[in-house]
Scaffold this motif. Sequence first.
Motif, mmCIF file in Angstrom:
data_model
loop_
_atom_site.group_PDB
_atom_site.id
_atom_site.type_symbol
_atom_site.label_atom_id
_atom_site.label_comp_id
_atom_site.label_asym_id
_atom_site.label_seq_id
_atom_site.Cartn_x
_atom_site.Cartn_y
_atom_site.Cartn_z
ATOM 1 N N ALA A 11 57.846 16.104 56.669
ATOM 2 C CA ALA A 11 58.406 14.897 56.661
ATOM 3 C C ALA A 11 58.490 14.316 54.980
ATOM 4 C CB ALA A 11 57.500 13.826 57.104
ATOM 5 N N ALA A 12 57.769 15.104 54.129
ATOM 6 C CA ALA A 12 58.044 14.940 52.784
ATOM 7 C C ALA A 12 59.410 15.484 52.110
ATOM 8 C CB ALA A 12 56.766 15.385 52.162
ATOM 9 N N MET A 13 60.041 16.267 53.073
ATOM 10 C CA MET A 13 61.135 16.714 52.645
ATOM 11 C C MET A 13 62.271 15.803 52.646
ATOM 12 S SD MET A 13 61.253 20.589 54.324
ATOM 13 C CE MET A 13 63.149 20.389 54.268
ATOM 14 N N ASP A 14 63.344 15.941 51.640
ATOM 15 C CA ASP A 14 64.530 15.142 51.462
ATOM 16 C C ASP A 14 65.749 16.126 52.291
ATOM 17 O OD1 ASP A 14 66.920 13.860 51.368
ATOM 18 O OD2 ASP A 14 66.405 13.392 49.204
ATOM 19 N N PRO A 15 65.807 15.706 53.659
ATOM 20 C CA PRO A 15 67.098 16.419 54.261
ATOM 21 C C PRO A 15 68.358 16.666 53.428
ATOM 22 C CG PRO A 15 65.758 15.272 55.786
ATOM 23 C CD PRO A 15 65.259 14.690 54.730
ATOM 24 N N ALA A 16 68.518 15.669 52.991
ATOM 25 C CA ALA A 16 70.028 15.525 52.371
ATOM 26 C C ALA A 16 70.028 16.461 51.089
ATOM 27 C CB ALA A 16 70.429 14.132 51.979
ATOM 28 N N ALA A 17 68.917 16.455 50.260
ATOM 29 C CA ALA A 17 68.766 17.178 49.282
ATOM 30 C C ALA A 17 68.500 18.730 49.444
ATOM 31 C CB ALA A 17 67.615 16.723 48.437
ATOM 32 N N THR A 18 67.843 19.024 50.564
ATOM 33 C CA THR A 18 67.726 20.420 50.776
ATOM 34 C C THR A 18 68.942 20.946 51.415
ATOM 35 O OG1 THR A 18 65.378 19.963 51.659
ATOM 36 C CG2 THR A 18 66.226 21.676 52.312
ATOM 37 N N ALA A 19 69.657 20.283 52.258
ATOM 38 C CA ALA A 19 70.823 20.648 52.684
ATOM 39 C C ALA A 19 71.838 20.984 51.347
ATOM 40 C CB ALA A 19 71.503 19.795 53.705
ATOM 41 N N ALA A 20 71.768 20.121 50.651
ATOM 42 C CA ALA A 20 72.754 20.219 49.454
ATOM 43 C C ALA A 20 72.483 21.584 48.785
ATOM 44 C CB ALA A 20 72.718 19.129 48.493
ATOM 45 N N GLU A 21 70.862 21.879 48.562
ATOM 46 C CA GLU A 21 70.432 23.022 47.825
ATOM 47 C C GLU A 21 70.930 24.248 48.467
ATOM 48 O OE1 GLU A 21 66.229 25.111 46.272
ATOM 49 O OE2 GLU A 21 66.213 22.969 47.173
ATOM 50 N N VAL A 22 70.649 24.221 49.817
ATOM 51 C CA VAL A 22 71.104 25.329 50.869
ATOM 52 C C VAL A 22 72.554 25.927 50.610
ATOM 53 C CG1 VAL A 22 71.071 26.432 53.196
ATOM 54 C CG2 VAL A 22 69.085 25.120 52.285
ATOM 55 N N THR A 23 73.378 24.839 50.727
ATOM 56 C CA THR A 23 74.706 24.772 50.476
ATOM 57 C C THR A 23 75.236 25.603 49.258
ATOM 58 O OG1 THR A 23 75.190 22.975 51.806
ATOM 59 C CG2 THR A 23 77.089 23.645 50.618
ATOM 60 N N ALA A 24 74.581 24.858 48.128
ATOM 61 C CA ALA A 24 75.001 25.405 46.829
ATOM 62 C C ALA A 24 74.500 26.997 46.652
ATOM 63 C CB ALA A 24 74.194 24.732 45.859
ATOM 64 N N ARG A 25 73.543 27.447 47.160
ATOM 65 C CA ARG A 25 72.930 28.633 47.328
ATOM 66 C C ARG A 25 74.019 29.788 48.010
ATOM 67 N NH1 ARG A 25 67.413 30.178 47.067
ATOM 68 N NH2 ARG A 25 68.142 32.295 47.682
ATOM 69 N N ILE A 26 74.440 28.767 49.367
ATOM 70 C CA ILE A 26 75.148 29.836 50.137
ATOM 71 C C ILE A 26 76.980 30.126 49.287
ATOM 72 C CG2 ILE A 26 76.555 29.899 51.973
ATOM 73 C CD1 ILE A 26 74.274 28.640 53.749
ATOM 74 N N VAL A 27 77.137 29.060 48.613
ATOM 75 C CA VAL A 27 78.446 29.000 47.923
ATOM 76 C C VAL A 27 78.350 30.187 46.992
ATOM 77 C CG1 VAL A 27 79.687 27.716 46.612
ATOM 78 C CG2 VAL A 27 78.989 26.616 48.734
ATOM 79 N N ALA A 28 77.214 30.044 46.253
ATOM 80 C CA ALA A 28 76.954 30.983 44.950
ATOM 81 C C ALA A 28 76.804 32.432 45.601
ATOM 82 C CB ALA A 28 75.909 30.549 44.245
ATOM 83 N N GLU A 29 76.116 32.753 46.306
ATOM 84 C CA GLU A 29 75.992 34.013 46.884
ATOM 85 C C GLU A 29 76.605 34.751 47.916
ATOM 86 O OE1 GLU A 29 71.626 35.152 47.370
ATOM 87 O OE2 GLU A 29 70.963 33.154 46.208
ATOM 88 N N LEU A 30 77.403 33.587 48.721
ATOM 89 C CA LEU A 30 78.193 34.191 49.765
ATOM 90 C C LEU A 30 79.510 33.289 49.811
ATOM 91 C CD1 LEU A 30 75.350 34.431 52.543
ATOM 92 C CD2 LEU A 30 76.654 36.213 51.458
ATOM 93 N N PRO A 31 80.318 33.342 48.861
ATOM 94 C CA PRO A 31 81.556 32.383 48.383
ATOM 95 C C PRO A 31 82.496 32.490 49.898
ATOM 96 C CG PRO A 31 81.538 34.401 47.055
ATOM 97 C CD PRO A 31 80.118 34.435 47.610
ATOM 98 N N GLU A 32 82.266 33.600 50.393
ATOM 99 C CA GLU A 32 83.459 33.742 51.495
ATOM 100 C C GLU A 32 83.235 32.687 52.615
ATOM 101 O OE1 GLU A 32 81.246 35.900 50.627
ATOM 102 O OE2 GLU A 32 80.382 37.346 52.269
ATOM 103 N N LEU A 33 81.849 32.088 52.577
ATOM 104 C CA LEU A 33 81.606 31.411 53.758
ATOM 105 C C LEU A 33 81.836 29.866 53.476
ATOM 106 C CD1 LEU A 33 78.140 32.676 55.135
ATOM 107 C CD2 LEU A 33 80.440 33.186 55.786
#
Length: 408
Positions: free
Chosen positions: A20-42
């Motif tokens: 519950a202490a997590m910020d879902p929006a911020a976590t989603a943004a971090e995950v999306t940024a990681r995917i774009v950086a490491e798996l740009p085809e997605l």
Amino acid sequence: MDVDHADRAAVKDSVLTAAAAMDPAATAAEVTARIVAELPELAGSRDPGPLSASVRANIDSVLHALDEDVPPTDTGLPHAALEYTRWLAQRGLPVTALVRAYRLGQAVMLPAILTHLRTMSSSDELKLLAHEWVTLWSLKQVDAVTERVIDAYEVERDLWIQGRSGARTVRVRELLADDDDVDQDAAGVEIGYRLRGVHLALTAWYPEEVIADATNLPAALIRAFASIVDSPLLVAADHHAAWGWLPVTDYAIVPRIREAAVHLAEQQDGPRFTFGTVQSGLSGFRRSHREAMALRRVAGTRAVLHAADPGVMLTALVRNDEHAARSWAETILGPLASDTEPDARMRATLQVFLRTGGSYKATAEELLLHPNSVKYRVHRAIERRGREISEDRLDVEVALRVLENADR
């Protein structure tokens, strides 16, 4: 570490508090940024919306499952994630990259929860219990969800290419049947596979006794090799067999491919495999396939065979006419080819002796024998054969291999 009922409740409360202490929006943004950086085809060439929506939906699904005490293997695939999976399938993007994206999401979300756990005022023992519980839950949940993702991808991909899958198989068969040069780039576009690359061909099939209960073979192969290779080519050979080509971008992945094949073959009602050797270009595409097919004809009950293993291809080629091959081997070995237990032991010892360069010591170590016992067996084998092996050593080695495989 054993956990009683009271501890389970405390562990669950700790995990929920940390989540519950997590910020879902911020976590989603971090995950999306990681995917774009490491798996740009997605990411999508113009619209990143489908990826972002899928990531956020998956995070919300995990938090909801934790809150509602849903077993990790029962967590569903959110609608936005399902739509994104279909979007990828329709564009021919690799499902292997999608599976890696889920692992990246786990690599962001789980450490975030664990970080919040460490900052809580609970006892160290409770924190450790909570750490173990949520880590195991996360591993099981990602495994279950990626299975559902692969299934959804395969269904959509099959629907999308239904109109051209038959034509692709026909084109692959044409390329295999014809040794003429073709435009590799154009042919690669037609079959959806890069012919100019480096390939490892395989054949896979279900044994006759399990065909009725067999699952979709191409889908099983994609799961088996998803974390190792991108964009393999798999075509149905018939209703229970498949041909495949795995792109080899690094020779270090070949042992991992072998391990994955063995793992799949060892499962209940698992398929069997033969592999060609690693080859390049269109000629290698054909050659590696022909090697795998040659092994398929002599595989017998063996679950996995590799053309790169010493002596395997030579034996397969000789065994195209098994009667003639055995007759030739008996001519080469004489009485040593007799179907008796003592002769079989002498043949096995002589085979290792020749493979180790004529070393009594190395043979003894491999067979767990005394060197004098090895020397005795080798000399007796030569006596049984009736002549020395120095002048036709290669023929003797091949004949021993032929009989070894014929006895299996």
